[in-house]
Design an enzyme around this catalytic site. Structure first.
Site, PDB file in Angstrom:
ATOM      1  N   TYR A 207      17.845 -18.520 -27.864  1.00  0.00           N
ATOM      2  CA  TYR A 207      19.309 -18.578 -27.029  1.00  0.00           C
ATOM      3  C   TYR A 207      20.533 -18.927 -28.018  1.00  0.00           C
ATOM      4  O   TYR A 207      21.750 -18.419 -27.786  1.00  0.00           O
ATOM      5  CB  TYR A 207      19.276 -19.373 -25.855  1.00  0.00           C
ATOM      6  CG  TYR A 207      18.358 -18.924 -24.639  1.00  0.00           C
ATOM      7  CD1 TYR A 207      18.901 -17.934 -23.840  1.00  0.00           C
ATOM      8  CD2 TYR A 207      17.081 -19.331 -24.676  1.00  0.00           C
ATOM      9  CE1 TYR A 207      17.986 -17.240 -23.169  1.00  0.00           C
ATOM     10  CE2 TYR A 207      16.205 -18.980 -23.613  1.00  0.00           C
ATOM     11  CZ  TYR A 207      16.633 -17.858 -22.679  1.00  0.00           C
ATOM     12  OH  TYR A 207      15.726 -17.245 -21.825  1.00  0.00           O
TER      13      TYR A 207
ATOM     14  N   ARG B 120      21.178 -15.497 -29.247  1.00  0.00           N
ATOM     15  CA  ARG B 120      21.722 -14.861 -28.062  1.00  0.00           C
ATOM     16  C   ARG B 120      23.323 -15.308 -28.139  1.00  0.00           C
ATOM     17  O   ARG B 120      24.074 -14.190 -27.779  1.00  0.00           O
ATOM     18  CB  ARG B 120      21.208 -14.959 -26.712  1.00  0.00           C
ATOM     19  CG  ARG B 120      19.711 -14.894 -26.761  1.00  0.00           C
ATOM     20  CD  ARG B 120      19.265 -13.531 -26.459  1.00  0.00           C
ATOM     21  NE  ARG B 120      19.336 -12.495 -27.588  1.00  0.00           N
ATOM     22  CZ  ARG B 120      18.431 -12.770 -28.913  1.00  0.00           C
ATOM     23  NH1 ARG B 120      17.480 -13.610 -28.738  1.00  0.00           N
ATOM     24  NH2 ARG B 120      18.491 -11.977 -29.782  1.00  0.00           N
TER      25      ARG B 120
ATOM     26  N   HIS C  85      21.213 -15.002 -12.959  1.00  0.00           N
ATOM     27  CA  HIS C  85      20.402 -15.353 -13.982  1.00  0.00           C
ATOM     28  C   HIS C  85      20.895 -16.432 -14.917  1.00  0.00           C
ATOM     29  O   HIS C  85      20.425 -16.520 -15.809  1.00  0.00           O
ATOM     30  CB  HIS C  85      20.047 -14.202 -14.850  1.00  0.00           C
ATOM     31  CG  HIS C  85      18.698 -13.259 -13.969  1.00  0.00           C
ATOM     32  ND1 HIS C  85      18.445 -12.174 -14.572  1.00  0.00           N
ATOM     33  CD2 HIS C  85      18.144 -13.344 -12.806  1.00  0.00           C
ATOM     34  CE1 HIS C  85      17.642 -11.637 -13.496  1.00  0.00           C
ATOM     35  NE2 HIS C  85      17.524 -12.191 -12.571  1.00  0.00           N
TER      36      HIS C  85
ATOM     37  N   CYS D  47      20.045 -34.396 -14.952  1.00  0.00           N
ATOM     38  CA  CYS D  47      21.291 -34.611 -13.803  1.00  0.00           C
ATOM     39  C   CYS D  47      21.948 -33.300 -13.406  1.00  0.00           C
ATOM     40  O   CYS D  47      22.832 -33.515 -12.290  1.00  0.00           O
ATOM     41  CB  CYS D  47      22.137 -35.586 -14.556  1.00  0.00           C
ATOM     42  SG  CYS D  47      23.557 -34.992 -15.595  1.00  0.00           S
TER      43      CYS D  47
HETATM   44  P1  OAD Z   1      16.276  -3.932 -19.104  1.00  0.00           P
HETATM   45  O1  OAD Z   1      16.380  -4.098 -20.822  1.00  0.00           O
HETATM   46  O2  OAD Z   1      14.905  -4.147 -18.626  1.00  0.00           O
HETATM   47  O3  OAD Z   1      16.863  -2.519 -18.729  1.00  0.00           O
HETATM   48  C1  OAD Z   1      18.036  -2.012 -19.452  1.00  0.00           C
HETATM   49  C2  OAD Z   1      18.467  -0.859 -18.707  1.00  0.00           C
HETATM   50  O4  OAD Z   1      19.431  -0.237 -19.464  1.00  0.00           O
HETATM   51  C3  OAD Z   1      17.456   0.431 -18.887  1.00  0.00           C
HETATM   52  O5  OAD Z   1      17.136   1.151 -17.502  1.00  0.00           O
HETATM   53  C4  OAD Z   1      18.127   1.438 -19.805  1.00  0.00           C
HETATM   54  O6  OAD Z   1      17.606   2.777 -19.550  1.00  0.00           O
HETATM   55  C5  OAD Z   1      19.434   0.954 -19.532  1.00  0.00           C
HETATM   56  N1  OAD Z   1      20.511   1.475 -20.636  1.00  0.00           N
HETATM   57  C6  OAD Z   1      20.399   1.117 -22.067  1.00  0.00           C
HETATM   58  N2  OAD Z   1      21.384   1.552 -22.863  1.00  0.00           N
HETATM   59  C7  OAD Z   1      22.135   1.913 -21.971  1.00  0.00           C
HETATM   60  C8  OAD Z   1      23.703   2.356 -22.003  1.00  0.00           C
HETATM   61  N3  OAD Z   1      24.166   2.461 -22.963  1.00  0.00           N
HETATM   62  N4  OAD Z   1      24.291   2.970 -20.759  1.00  0.00           N
HETATM   63  C9  OAD Z   1      23.572   2.768 -19.653  1.00  0.00           C
HETATM   64  N5  OAD Z   1      22.488   2.158 -19.448  1.00  0.00           N
HETATM   65  C10 OAD Z   1      21.689   1.915 -20.493  1.00  0.00           C
HETATM   66  O7  OAD Z   1      17.362  -4.943 -18.784  1.00  0.00           O
HETATM   67  P2  OAD Z   1      17.641  -5.566 -17.313  1.00  0.00           P
HETATM   68  O8  OAD Z   1      17.337  -4.548 -16.425  1.00  0.00           O
HETATM   69  O9  OAD Z   1      19.017  -6.100 -17.162  1.00  0.00           O
HETATM   70  O10 OAD Z   1      16.049 -11.902 -17.353  1.00  0.00           O
HETATM   71  O11 OAD Z   1      16.569  -6.831 -17.342  1.00  0.00           O
HETATM   72  C11 OAD Z   1      16.523  -7.647 -16.208  1.00  0.00           C
HETATM   73  C12 OAD Z   1      16.012  -9.031 -16.615  1.00  0.00           C
HETATM   74  O12 OAD Z   1      14.994  -9.287 -17.521  1.00  0.00           O
HETATM   75  C13 OAD Z   1      17.241  -9.550 -17.454  1.00  0.00           C
HETATM   76  O13 OAD Z   1      18.196 -10.274 -16.525  1.00  0.00           O
HETATM   77  C14 OAD Z   1      16.483 -10.825 -18.138  1.00  0.00           C
HETATM   78  C15 OAD Z   1      15.266  -9.963 -18.472  1.00  0.00           C
HETATM   79  O14 OAD Z   1      13.998 -10.617 -18.531  1.00  0.00           O
HETATM   80  C16 OAD Z   1      15.952 -12.844 -17.599  1.00  0.00           C
HETATM   81  O15 OAD Z   1      15.667 -13.183 -18.821  1.00  0.00           O
HETATM   82  C17 OAD Z   1      15.559 -14.101 -16.701  1.00  0.00           C
END
Ligand code: OAD
Length: 229
Positions: free
Chosen positions: A52, A55, A105, A116
Site C-alpha cells: 500500500y 500504491r 472499498h 480504536c
Molecule cells: P479490474 O482491474 O478488475 O478491472 C478494470 C476494468 O477497467 C476492466 O474491465 C478493463 O477493461 C477496464 N479498463 C482498463 N483500462 C481502461 C480505460 N483506460 N478506460 C476504460 N476502461 C478501462 O478493476 P476493478 O473492477 O475496479 O478491490 O476491481 C474491483 C476490485 O478488485 C477493486 O476495487 C479491488 C480489486 O481487488 C480491493 O482491493 C478490495
C-alpha cells in the site's frame, strides 16, 4: 432523474494508476491472499504496508483525468439525485470536484487504527511499528476494505441503486461483489443501464448499452450527450 455511477480501476488507469485484472496488472504481480486480506496483515504486516505504500506513492503522483472531470461536471449541472459509488481507493473523483462520492472499498490516503477505529491522514510510508495518533496502539493499517471484510455504505448504495433512473458502470471488470451485482439490481428496479469499459465486463448482460473504449475519450462524450438531452 436519479443518476448512480459505479466506477472501478479502469477510470483511473489513464491517470497512471494500475488496474487489478488486466494483463500485467496488480493481481498478476501480487497474490491477493498475500497483501489484501486480514490474514495477510496478521501474517506479514510489513509486506502489506509495502504494497500500500507503493500504491500511495503512485497516487501522490497521479492527477484526475478527463473522465473524472466529466463526471464532476455532470454532477454540477444535474438538477436531481447524483451519486458516484467507487470501488477505487484513490481520491481522484473528489479531486476532480465530485461532491457525492461513496468509496465502498476504503481510502488509500487514510490510515485506520485496528484497535480504536480512529482514521487519520496517512503518512507517505506506513510501517508495522507505527502508533495510532489517538490511542497509541501499534495497530495501524491502511484504511482499505480487504477481501473478507464488509464493504462500506452498502445500505445507502443499495437504496440509491434501487431508486436510480440511470445507472452507469465505468471501468470495472465486474469480478468483485457486491459492486458487481449493482447494475443488474438497478435494471431490475427499472433504471436504464450503460457500461463504459475497454472490454465488456462480466455483467455486461445487464447493460442496455455498452460503450467500448478508453474512459478519457468515451466518458466525456457520453456526459456531453446526456447534458444535451
Ligand atoms: P479490474 O482491474 O478488475 O478491472 C478494470 C476494468 O477497467 C476492466 O474491465 C478493463 O477493461 C477496464 N479498463 C482498463 N483500462 C481502461 C480505460 N483506460 N478506460 C476504460 N476502461 C478501462 O478493476 P476493478 O473492477 O475496479 O478491490 O476491481 C474491483 C476490485 O478488485 C477493486 O476495487 C479491488 C480489486 O481487488 C480491493 O482491493 C478490495
Amino acid at each position: 432523474m436519479n443518476i448512480v455511477i459505479l466506477t472501478g480501476a479502469g477510470i483511473s488507469a489513464e491517470s497512471g494508476l494500475g488496474t487489478f485484472r488486466d494483463k500485467d496488472a496488480l493481481w498478476a504481480q501480487y497474490r491477493i491472499e498475500d497483501v489484501a486480506t486480514p490474514g495477510a496483515y496478521a501474517r506479514n504486516p510489513a509486506l502489506v504496508h509495502e504494497f500500500y505504500n507503493l500504491r500511495r506513492q503512485g497516487l501522490r503522483a497521479a492527477v484526475p483525468n478527463a473522465a473524472h472531470f466529466a463526471l464532476a461536471e455532470l454532477e454540477r449541472r444535474h438538477q436531481s439525485g447524483f451519486l458516484v459509488v467507487t470501488q477505487n481507493v484513490d481520491d481522484l473523483h473528489q479531486r476532480a470536484g465530485s461532491q457525492n462520492v461513496l468509496a465502498m472499498h476504503g481510502e488509500l490516503q487514510n490510515a485506520l487504527c485496528a484497535n480504536c477505529g480512529h482514521v487519520w491522514l496517512a503518512p507517505d510510508l506506513m510501517f508495522p511499528e507505527d502508533r495510532c495518533t489517538r490511542c497509541e496502539a501499534m495497530s495501524c493499517r491502511p484504511d482499505i476494505v480487504w477481501f473478507g471484510e464488509n464493504v462500506r455504505f452498502l445500505d445507502q448504495i443499495n437504496e440509491a441503486t434501487q431508486t436510480a433512473d440511470l445507472f452507469a458502470l465505468i471501468g470495472t471488470s465486474g469480478n468483485v461483489h457486491p459492486a458487481a451485482g449493482l447494475m443488474n439490481l438497478a435494471r431490475e428496479c427499472g433504471a436504464a443501464t450503460v457500461e463504459i469499459n475497454l472490454e465488456p465486463s462480466t455483467v455486461a448482460f445487464a447493460a442496455d448499452r455498452v460503450i467500448l473504449g478508453r474512459a478519457t475519450e468515451q466518458v466525456p462524450v457520453w456526459v456531453a450527450e446526456l447534458l444535451s438531452e
